[in-house]
Design an enzyme around this catalytic site. Structure first.
Site, mmCIF file in Angstrom:
data_model
loop_
_atom_site.group_PDB
_atom_site.id
_atom_site.type_symbol
_atom_site.label_atom_id
_atom_site.label_comp_id
_atom_site.label_asym_id
_atom_site.label_seq_id
_atom_site.Cartn_x
_atom_site.Cartn_y
_atom_site.Cartn_z
ATOM 1 C CB ALA A 37 54.328 -29.012 31.794
ATOM 2 C CB CYS A 38 58.782 -32.341 32.775
ATOM 3 S SG CYS A 38 58.389 -33.425 34.171
ATOM 4 C CG ASP A 39 58.560 -36.155 28.357
ATOM 5 O OD1 ASP A 39 57.648 -35.701 27.666
ATOM 6 O OD2 ASP A 39 59.700 -36.376 27.932
#
Length: 472
Positions: free
Chosen positions: A388-390
């Site tokens: 997951a990332c922004d």
């Protein structure tokens, strides 16, 4: 007492940073899923408007409807959906069409405001009527509540919100013109470059500068604001300084990072190199300011946001007659960043071990006291891993691909996918994030195992995870 105060200060700093990241993630989350449409509009504009590469009056008729209706409606729909699913999305569309018709300017800012507000209104209505609707009338109430409340919101947006936001947009655009004419825009690097290192690059680019830039592009055919965050020069400069002056495995890791950053457009790859030697941030800021000054001097801009920030995407969004200034801006930003960063990189004898330790220390100083693995939850029978990332794109996609290859090589039948932090699905068994974002991921999905990494391409946590899963 002092220790207690220091710990409390670190916690407050960490909480504040998480709030900024969450807000920035929300802003960029309305735009990033629709980036492909922005790119399509940018290409049509660059190619077919009267000053484009292949002027075509007939095809150019597509430009105004896309920027006036399609893009704001998509943003309003997405913003409403983030807040309250499909019903929120429908309210977002109805509110957005009101601000569109109620203003003479492209309503990106209006869509980002009224879309979530519309979703909150219908969410509140659903909450107060929950359990009070007689059986058999659910569909009737659901449809008419959207119709009545959404219609009222569209009217209010048309009469009040649209004109207000239109006036605000004009004021902001005027302020940006004053800043550009006064040659103060290079000073924006003092805010933009540190914000990028704190993983707020998407928020600043897509949530703040992008909507203003699109309005400028609609009027003059281009905007310099599209270049402030996406210029790959500052990041390339710091990576080159490590390539020339660092040693060992750290030096060997740089060429791959350069390709990913400069050609692939995933700028997050160079952030750890700055975090391991915070003084290099001075060089990155200097490079960003020098590049922006060059763009200002040559009066260049792009027709739309290049996403990801690859040099290829930057050039694809560059209008006719702007290539010299854009390319020079990237080159000068690279040279200045390299020269300044080299001063600080040469002063230290770096190794791979220093690289990892420095990143850990830096993150702890920033309030990231969360351990690199959340041991409170240990996943068993793992089937789905999410990186997951922004934005759920770029860096997380790259990391997911690397981890999936290692999983496949070990003969494990486990799926590895990339996702935005706010959209981590319920079937996640393990969530992998950069250590800067781990706390936000834990807060979004506390009931799964979280693993923190510091290097998207070659993090030891990948091998440790594969070894652990293989042993089972």
């Amino acid at each position: 007492m002092k220790i207690f105060t220091d710990v409390q200060t670190n916690e407050n700093t960490s909480n504040l940073k998480m709030k900024f990241q969450k807000f920035g993630r929300f802003l960029s989350g309305m735009v990033i899923p629709n980036i492909g449409v922005f790119v399509a509009w940018g290409l049509i504009t660059a190619l077919f408007i009267p000053t484009g590469w292949f002027p075509n009056e007939n095809i150019a008729k597509l430009v105004t409807p896309i920027i006036t209706y399609v893009l704001p409606l998509l943003i309003g729909y997405t913003g409403g959906k983030i807040v309250y699913g499909k019903r929120g999305a429908l309210m977002g569309v109805l509110g957005t069409i009101g601000v569109i018709v109620g203003s003479t300017m492209p309503m990106f800012l209006g869509a980002m405001i009224i879309g979530p507000i519309g979703a909150l209104i219908i969410k509140y209505f659903d909450n107060i009527t929950e359990g009070k609707i007689k059986s058999g009338f659910e569909m009737l109430v659901n449809n008419f509540s959207i119709g009545i409340i959404g219609g009222a919101l569209a009217v209010v947006s048309f009469l009040v919100v649209g004109p207000l936001i239109g006036g605000l947009s004009i004021a902001i655009a005027g302020a940006m013109k004053v800043i550009v004419k006064a040659n103060l825009l290079p000073l924006s690097a003092l805010v933009i470059e540190p914000a990028k290192i704190l993983f707020l690059n998407n928020a600043v680019d897509h949530g703040i500068l992008g909507p203003i830039g699109v309005q400028q592009a609609k009027i003059v055919g281009k905007s310099i604001l599209f270049l402030l965050v996406t210029n790959p020069g500052p990041g390339l400069g710091v990576l080159l300084s490590y390539w020339v002056y660092s040693k060992g495995n750290l030096k060997e890791s740089v060429p791959g990072a350069i390709i990913i950053h400069f050609l692939g457009g995933i700028h997050e790859i160079y952030f750890p190199y700055v975090l391991m030697n915070p003084l290099t941030l001075i060089g990155v800021i200097a490079g960003g300011a020098a590049g922006t000054f060059t763009f200002t001097l040559f009066k260049v801009g792009l027709v739309a946001t290049p996403s990801p920030g690859s040099i290829f995407a930057v050039l694809a969004m560059t209008p006719k007659g702007n290539f010299t200034g854009v390319i020079l801006g990237v080159i000068i930003a690279t040279i200045v960043s390299f020269l300044v960063c080299s001063i600080f990189v040469r002063r230290e004898s770096n190794s791979e071990e220093d690289f990892e330790k420095a990143k850990e220390t830096k993150n702890k100083l920033k309030g990231n006291t969360q351990s690199t693995t959340n041991n409170s939850v240990k996943a068993t029978n793992v089937k789905n891993i999410y990186v997951a990332c922004d934005a759920g794109m770029g860096s997380s996609a790259m990391a997911a691909a690397v981890l999936q290859k290692k999983i496949n090589a070990a003969g494990l039948h486990i799926s590895v996918k990339n996702v935005a932090i706010q959209n981590i699905p319920d079937d996640a068994d393990i969530v992998v994030t950069h250590i800067q974002l781990t706390q936000s991921a834990i807060k979004a999905k506390p009931d799964v195992e979280h693993i923190s990494i510091t290097n998207y391409i070659k993090d030891p946590k990948y091998d440790e995870l594969v070894k652990r899963l293989s042993s089972k």
